[in-house]
Design a protein around this motif. Structure first.
Motif, PDB file in Angstrom:
ATOM      1  N   HIS A 197       0.830  -1.211   0.000  1.00  0.00           N
ATOM      2  CA  HIS A 197       0.000   0.000   0.000  1.00  0.00           C
ATOM      3  C   HIS A 197       0.866   1.263   0.000  1.00  0.00           C
ATOM      4  CE1 HIS A 197      -3.780  -2.145   1.773  1.00  0.00           C
ATOM      5  NE2 HIS A 197      -3.574  -2.400   0.498  1.00  0.00           N
ATOM      6  N   GLN A 198       2.135   1.118   0.401  1.00  0.00           N
ATOM      7  CA  GLN A 198       3.027   2.267   0.353  1.00  0.00           C
ATOM      8  C   GLN A 198       3.186   2.771  -1.084  1.00  0.00           C
ATOM      9  OE1 GLN A 198       4.090   3.749   2.960  1.00  0.00           O
ATOM     10  NE2 GLN A 198       3.626   2.233   4.526  1.00  0.00           N
ATOM     11  N   VAL A 199       2.933   1.880  -2.053  1.00  0.00           N
ATOM     12  CA  VAL A 199       3.037   2.249  -3.462  1.00  0.00           C
ATOM     13  C   VAL A 199       1.655   2.491  -4.062  1.00  0.00           C
ATOM     14  CG1 VAL A 199       3.783   1.496  -5.748  1.00  0.00           C
ATOM     15  CG2 VAL A 199       5.195   0.973  -3.744  1.00  0.00           C
ATOM     16  N   THR A 200       0.707   1.594  -3.762  1.00  0.00           N
ATOM     17  CA  THR A 200      -0.618   1.681  -4.399  1.00  0.00           C
ATOM     18  C   THR A 200      -1.533   2.707  -3.733  1.00  0.00           C
ATOM     19  OG1 THR A 200      -1.416  -0.145  -3.018  1.00  0.00           O
ATOM     20  CG2 THR A 200      -0.500  -0.711  -5.178  1.00  0.00           C
ATOM     21  N   ILE A 201      -1.444   2.837  -2.406  1.00  0.00           N
ATOM     22  CA  ILE A 201      -2.263   3.815  -1.675  1.00  0.00           C
ATOM     23  C   ILE A 201      -1.332   4.553  -0.709  1.00  0.00           C
ATOM     24  CG2 ILE A 201      -4.441   4.190  -0.445  1.00  0.00           C
ATOM     25  CD1 ILE A 201      -5.166   1.306  -0.995  1.00  0.00           C
ATOM     26  N   PRO A 202      -0.412   5.376  -1.224  1.00  0.00           N
ATOM     27  CA  PRO A 202       0.644   5.948  -0.397  1.00  0.00           C
ATOM     28  C   PRO A 202       0.165   6.773   0.797  1.00  0.00           C
ATOM     29  CG  PRO A 202       0.551   7.005  -2.559  1.00  0.00           C
ATOM     30  CD  PRO A 202      -0.317   5.800  -2.624  1.00  0.00           C
ATOM     31  N   ASP A 203      -0.924   7.514   0.633  1.00  0.00           N
ATOM     32  CA  ASP A 203      -1.392   8.336   1.750  1.00  0.00           C
ATOM     33  C   ASP A 203      -1.761   7.468   2.954  1.00  0.00           C
ATOM     34  OD1 ASP A 203      -1.000  10.618   0.310  1.00  0.00           O
ATOM     35  OD2 ASP A 203      -3.099  10.858  -0.287  1.00  0.00           O
ATOM     36  N   ALA A 204      -2.474   6.375   2.693  1.00  0.00           N
ATOM     37  CA  ALA A 204      -2.846   5.460   3.785  1.00  0.00           C
ATOM     38  C   ALA A 204      -1.612   4.741   4.316  1.00  0.00           C
ATOM     39  CB  ALA A 204      -3.866   4.443   3.280  1.00  0.00           C
ATOM     40  N   GLY A 205      -0.732   4.329   3.399  1.00  0.00           N
ATOM     41  CA  GLY A 205       0.475   3.627   3.805  1.00  0.00           C
ATOM     42  C   GLY A 205       1.368   4.470   4.692  1.00  0.00           C
ATOM     43  N   PRO A 229      12.224  -8.010   5.197  1.00  0.00           N
ATOM     44  CA  PRO A 229      12.759  -7.019   4.256  1.00  0.00           C
ATOM     45  C   PRO A 229      11.749  -5.955   3.831  1.00  0.00           C
ATOM     46  CG  PRO A 229      13.521  -9.202   3.659  1.00  0.00           C
ATOM     47  CD  PRO A 229      12.492  -9.395   4.739  1.00  0.00           C
ATOM     48  N   LEU A 230      10.474  -6.337   3.680  1.00  0.00           N
ATOM     49  CA  LEU A 230       9.475  -5.350   3.270  1.00  0.00           C
ATOM     50  C   LEU A 230       9.174  -4.385   4.412  1.00  0.00           C
ATOM     51  CD1 LEU A 230       7.601  -4.216   1.159  1.00  0.00           C
ATOM     52  CD2 LEU A 230       5.882  -5.926   1.809  1.00  0.00           C
ATOM     53  N   CYS A 231       9.043  -4.896   5.629  1.00  0.00           N
ATOM     54  CA  CYS A 231       8.832  -4.020   6.788  1.00  0.00           C
ATOM     55  C   CYS A 231      10.015  -3.073   6.937  1.00  0.00           C
ATOM     56  CB  CYS A 231       8.668  -4.839   8.060  1.00  0.00           C
ATOM     57  SG  CYS A 231       7.172  -5.847   8.137  1.00  0.00           S
ATOM     58  N   MET A 232      11.209  -3.629   6.796  1.00  0.00           N
ATOM     59  CA  MET A 232      12.416  -2.821   6.904  1.00  0.00           C
ATOM     60  C   MET A 232      12.418  -1.700   5.875  1.00  0.00           C
ATOM     61  SD  MET A 232      15.413  -2.282   8.203  1.00  0.00           S
ATOM     62  CE  MET A 232      17.057  -1.691   7.833  1.00  0.00           C
ATOM     63  N   LEU A 233      12.118  -2.045   4.648  1.00  0.00           N
ATOM     64  CA  LEU A 233      12.119  -1.068   3.567  1.00  0.00           C
ATOM     65  C   LEU A 233      11.099   0.031   3.831  1.00  0.00           C
ATOM     66  CD1 LEU A 233      13.417  -0.472   0.780  1.00  0.00           C
ATOM     67  CD2 LEU A 233      11.500  -1.699  -0.250  1.00  0.00           C
ATOM     68  N   ASN A 234       9.893  -0.357   4.220  1.00  0.00           N
ATOM     69  CA  ASN A 234       8.839   0.628   4.452  1.00  0.00           C
ATOM     70  C   ASN A 234       9.165   1.561   5.610  1.00  0.00           C
ATOM     71  OD1 ASN A 234       7.124  -0.014   2.343  1.00  0.00           O
ATOM     72  ND2 ASN A 234       5.965  -1.515   3.518  1.00  0.00           N
ATOM     73  N   LEU A 235       9.640   1.016   6.712  1.00  0.00           N
ATOM     74  CA  LEU A 235       9.927   1.856   7.876  1.00  0.00           C
ATOM     75  C   LEU A 235      11.173   2.708   7.647  1.00  0.00           C
ATOM     76  CD1 LEU A 235       9.233  -0.650  10.804  1.00  0.00           C
ATOM     77  CD2 LEU A 235       7.713   1.108   9.902  1.00  0.00           C
ATOM     78  N   ASP A 236      12.217   2.100   7.108  1.00  0.00           N
ATOM     79  CA  ASP A 236      13.484   2.803   6.920  1.00  0.00           C
ATOM     80  C   ASP A 236      13.374   3.872   5.833  1.00  0.00           C
ATOM     81  OD1 ASP A 236      16.248   3.324   7.218  1.00  0.00           O
ATOM     82  OD2 ASP A 236      16.720   1.966   5.567  1.00  0.00           O
ATOM     83  N   MET A 237      12.820   3.506   4.692  1.00  0.00           N
ATOM     84  CA  MET A 237      12.741   4.434   3.568  1.00  0.00           C
ATOM     85  C   MET A 237      11.742   5.566   3.829  1.00  0.00           C
ATOM     86  SD  MET A 237      11.554   3.718  -0.367  1.00  0.00           S
ATOM     87  CE  MET A 237      12.857   2.580  -0.775  1.00  0.00           C
ATOM     88  N   ARG A 238      10.658   5.269   4.585  1.00  0.00           N
ATOM     89  CA  ARG A 238       9.578   6.246   4.730  1.00  0.00           C
ATOM     90  C   ARG A 238       9.739   7.175   5.932  1.00  0.00           C
ATOM     91  NH1 ARG A 238       8.229   4.819  -0.358  1.00  0.00           N
ATOM     92  NH2 ARG A 238       7.801   2.592  -0.480  1.00  0.00           N
ATOM     93  N   GLU A 239      10.782   6.990   6.733  1.00  0.00           N
ATOM     94  CA  GLU A 239      10.923   7.857   7.910  1.00  0.00           C
ATOM     95  C   GLU A 239      11.079   9.326   7.504  1.00  0.00           C
ATOM     96  OE1 GLU A 239      13.374   8.118  12.137  1.00  0.00           O
ATOM     97  OE2 GLU A 239      13.360   6.260  10.969  1.00  0.00           O
ATOM     98  N   ALA A 240      11.758   9.570   6.398  1.00  0.00           N
ATOM     99  CA  ALA A 240      11.915  10.952   5.924  1.00  0.00           C
ATOM    100  C   ALA A 240      10.559  11.546   5.561  1.00  0.00           C
ATOM    101  CB  ALA A 240      12.854  10.989   4.718  1.00  0.00           C
ATOM    102  N   LYS A 241       9.704  10.744   4.921  1.00  0.00           N
ATOM    103  CA  LYS A 241       8.361  11.213   4.566  1.00  0.00           C
ATOM    104  C   LYS A 241       7.541  11.494   5.823  1.00  0.00           C
ATOM    105  CE  LYS A 241       8.378  10.779  -0.023  1.00  0.00           C
ATOM    106  NZ  LYS A 241       8.078  11.894  -0.947  1.00  0.00           N
ATOM    107  N   VAL A 242       7.687  10.620   6.810  1.00  0.00           N
ATOM    108  CA  VAL A 242       6.976  10.814   8.078  1.00  0.00           C
ATOM    109  C   VAL A 242       7.426  12.117   8.737  1.00  0.00           C
ATOM    110  CG1 VAL A 242       6.747   9.933  10.436  1.00  0.00           C
ATOM    111  CG2 VAL A 242       6.495   8.382   8.498  1.00  0.00           C
TER     112      VAL A 242
END
Length: 346
Positions: A197-205, A229-242
């Motif tokens: 959902h980080q890709v398909t529904i980014p606002d919710a993700g 690996p997916l949890c890692m990618l989402n949390l690590d990569m998206r912290e800047a967005k957060v």
């Protein structure tokens, strides 16, 4: 213990830090892994969305190859998503002979589903392996407060995974405590990271990741540990967005690095940061021991401040009791003198 190793597609790409640190810790802990020959993608959720049979057949092919090569040797899938799909296919085949035969027909090779499938945490849970971990710790992570994050695939569905309590798992906490780190309790350890959902529904993700990071920070975590690996990618990569979202809300940025649990163990063994993947993160994570020291010093300062405050409070109570005793003695003396005068007059 020897395992048939299923690397999964992310092992040499987005999950390379997991692969590097996992291999390092496994070797130090006496865990042997031999890669399944000609393995293929487990299909992830895309295959199940297309067809349940396809969703079982894709992981079953790799399991059948493992069975042909290694017999009943347990299959180790460090990636949480791969683990779930391999184990689900095995569970379905064991529950239904009809389903197993359909799968065999699709993959065009025999498969008895006799080998167990285990996740990346399980090989480290035996007493023997944990003793080896203790013996290898030379740079303990004293003071580092870690929020252990399991996500979805390691725990659910319970009928398939069933390796720890799905609401209050403790396996990762018990393991990381061996490094000197302090696992914290928090309420988002089994929440979904948003997955694709980080890709398909980014606002919710993004909001799902934001809630996880903010809850960890609220509980005092210095870092988050995961095994997916997916949890890692989402949390690590998206912290800047957060943090960009937090800036709009007038809030301070978060600074919580995300680690694979094996990176933390390897770091406590004294491994070179570049050789276990710590320099490959999106959010800075290579200053692990410095973070642990800062956290430890902060804890010591807080403990000293608390001790002094408690001592001051005790001194104040002692002074208050002394003053009360002196006042009572003075009042008693005054009453005695008054009584004496009254007796003389009488």
């Amino acid at each position: 213990m020897k395992y048939a190793y299923f690397p999964g597609c992310s092992a040499s790409s987005t999950g390379i830090s997991y692969t590097l640190s996992y291999d390092y810790v496994a070797r130090c802990s006496g865990i042997e892994m031999e890669e399944i020959p000609d393995w293929n993608c487990c299909g992830t959720s895309a295959a199940h969305n297309e067809s349940h049979l396809l969703g079982d057949a894709l992981p079953a092919r790799s399991l059948a190859l493992s069975e042909a090569t290694f017999g009943d040797t347990p299959v180790l899938a460090p990636c949480a998503g791969c683990y779930l799909h391999l184990k689900a296919a095995t569970t379905h085949a064991r529950e239904s002979e009809e389903q197993r035969e359909k799968i065999e027909e699709v993959i065009q090779r025999p498969w008895s589903a006799s080998a167990d499938v285990i996740n990346g945490i399980e090989p480290f849970l035996s007493e023997e392996v944990q003793q080896r971990i203790k013996d290898h710790v030379c740079r303990p992570l004293d003071g580092l407060k870690v929020a252990c994050y399991y996500g979805c695939a390691l725990l659910r569905p319970v009928q398939v995974c069933n390796f720890d309590d799905d609401e209050r798992p403790q396996a990762m906490e018990n393991l990381l405590a061996l490094t000197g780190a302090t696992p914290i309790e928090w309420s988002f350890k089994n929440e979904c990271c948003g997955a694709s959902h980080q890709v398909t529904i980014p606002d919710a993700g993004r909001m799902m990741v934001k809630r996880i990071l903010e809850n960890a920070a609220a509980q005092g975590a210095d870092a988050i540990a995961c095994a997916c690996p997916l949890c890692m990618l989402n949390l690590d990569m998206r912290e800047a967005k957060v943090n960009a979202l937090r800036a709009k809300e007038g809030k301070e940025p978060l600074d919580i690095p995300i680690y694979y649990f094996t990176e933390l163990i390897a770091a406590s063994f004294g491994a070179d940061e570049s050789k276990i993947g710590l320099t490959r993160h999106f959010h800075p994570a290579a200053d692990l021991h410095e973070r642990a020291n800062v956290s430890w010093e902060a804890d010591q300062a807080a403990a000293e401040a608390k001790r002094k405050a408690e001592e001051t409070a005790r001194e104040a109570k002692r002074a208050q009791r002394k003053a009360q005793a002196q006042a009572q003695a003075k009042a008693a003396k005054a009453n005695t003198n008054k009584s004496a005068k009254e007796e003389v007059i009488a």
